[in-house]
Design a protein around this motif. Structure first.
Motif, PDB file in Angstrom:
ATOM      1  N   ALA A   1       0.674  -1.316   0.011  1.00 23.44           N
ATOM      2  CA  ALA A   1       0.063  -0.132   0.123  1.00 23.44           C
ATOM      3  C   ALA A   1       0.729   1.165  -0.113  1.00 23.44           C
ATOM      4  CB  ALA A   1      -1.215  -0.037   1.353  1.00 23.44           C
ATOM      5  N   LEU A   2       2.093   1.248   0.128  1.00 24.64           N
ATOM      6  CA  LEU A   2       3.026   2.373   0.080  1.00 24.64           C
ATOM      7  C   LEU A   2       3.038   2.997  -1.293  1.00 24.64           C
ATOM      8  CD1 LEU A   2       5.939   0.904   2.161  1.00 24.64           C
ATOM      9  CD2 LEU A   2       4.115   2.522   3.018  1.00 24.64           C
ATOM     10  N   ARG A   3       2.799   4.328  -1.089  1.00 24.38           N
ATOM     11  CA  ARG A   3       2.933   5.025  -2.396  1.00 24.38           C
ATOM     12  C   ARG A   3       4.368   5.166  -2.964  1.00 24.38           C
ATOM     13  NH1 ARG A   3      -1.741   7.998  -3.582  1.00 24.38           N
ATOM     14  NH2 ARG A   3      -3.377   7.139  -2.622  1.00 24.38           N
TER      15      ARG A   3
ATOM     16  N   ARG B   1       0.566   3.955  -8.427  1.00 28.33           N
ATOM     17  CA  ARG B   1       0.438   4.900  -7.417  1.00 28.33           C
ATOM     18  C   ARG B   1       0.947   3.987  -5.978  1.00 28.33           C
ATOM     19  NH1 ARG B   1      -5.747   6.808  -7.057  1.00 28.33           N
ATOM     20  NH2 ARG B   1      -4.735   8.168  -5.491  1.00 28.33           N
ATOM     21  N   ASP B   2       0.873   2.759  -6.221  1.00 29.06           N
ATOM     22  CA  ASP B   2       1.340   1.959  -4.758  1.00 29.06           C
ATOM     23  C   ASP B   2       2.075   0.961  -5.327  1.00 29.06           C
ATOM     24  OD1 ASP B   2      -0.526   0.114  -5.500  1.00 29.06           O
ATOM     25  OD2 ASP B   2      -2.015   1.153  -4.154  1.00 29.06           O
ATOM     26  N   ARG B   3       2.925   0.231  -4.297  1.00 28.30           N
ATOM     27  CA  ARG B   3       3.643  -0.861  -4.901  1.00 28.30           C
ATOM     28  C   ARG B   3       2.890  -1.940  -5.514  1.00 28.30           C
ATOM     29  NH1 ARG B   3       8.640  -0.147  -3.413  1.00 28.30           N
ATOM     30  NH2 ARG B   3       9.283   1.367  -1.767  1.00 28.30           N
TER      31      ARG B   3
END
Length: 208
Positions: A20-22, A60-62
């Motif tokens: 969830a990390l950008r 946008r995220d991983r």
């Protein structure tokens, strides 16, 4: 009856929190480079290249980034990222790119030999080369090349004496090759390349 929570994606080895990390612009660019490398190696076709590049640029995220890189091998050279996750591909950073000043000194080492032969290149290697590995290796490369040119002229001169002047015809093409290669060496070093002359007897600075 309440529905069970959805299970994590099977292609998500990092878990939902890490995925969830950008991602940053740098990570997107590195992912694009990985996809382009895979295309150059024949791992994917042109249509898939366009699709994956689009996925990487719009990630946008991983989780999105992992989708663009699915099935591709990791890059051989990696740079550390601020958090655990997809390895950041990129060029070999074991040797930092030479600065503008270093490139100018390397250019001077090559081209000064046109007027001073090995003298100024050797001086640059022993002075500026102490603080720059790039300048040192390029200056010694130029020094050895100009010494090789001197040796070649001596050899042609001796051959001229034994051939009653016939071998003297080699002086002109020898000088032309020397000038062209010296010019190419200076231009190559000026853009940060580690130039090596195709014909060179490397005696000085060989241990550096």
């Amino acid at each position: 009856m309440s529905q069970p929570p959805p299970s994590p994606r099977r292609d998500n080895p990092l878990g939902p929190t890490a995925q969830a990390l950008r991602v940053s612009d740098e990570e997107r660019e590195q992912a694009v480079q990985m996809v382009q490398n895979a295309y150059a190696e024949g791992r994917i076709d042109h249509a898939e290249l366009d699709h994956r590049v689009g996925e990487a640029l719009n990630a946008r995220d991983r989780s999105d980034l992992s989708g663009a890189l699915r099935g591709l091998p990791p890059a051989p050279q990696r740079t550390a990222t601020r958090s655990a996750g997809v390895p950041a591909p990129g060029p070999d950073t074991s040797r930092p790119a030479p600065s503008g000043s270093e490139r100018l000194w390397a250019l001077a080492a090559h081209w000064s030999g046109i007027f001073t032969l090995f003298l100024v290149p050797a001086l640059i290697a022993m002075t500026k080369g102490r603080t720059s590995e790039f300048v040192r290796t390029q200056a010694w490369e130029a020094t050895n090349f100009h010494l090789t040119f001197i040796g070649a002229n001596i050899a042609v001169g001796m051959a001229t004496a034994f051939t009653f002047g016939l071998a003297g015809l080699l002086f002109v093409p020898l000088a032309m090759v020397w000038l062209v290669l010296t010019g190419m060496g200076g231009l190559s070093a000026a853009v940060g390349n580690r130039w090596r002359y195709p014909w060179n007897v490397r005696v000085l600075g060989s241990g550096h």
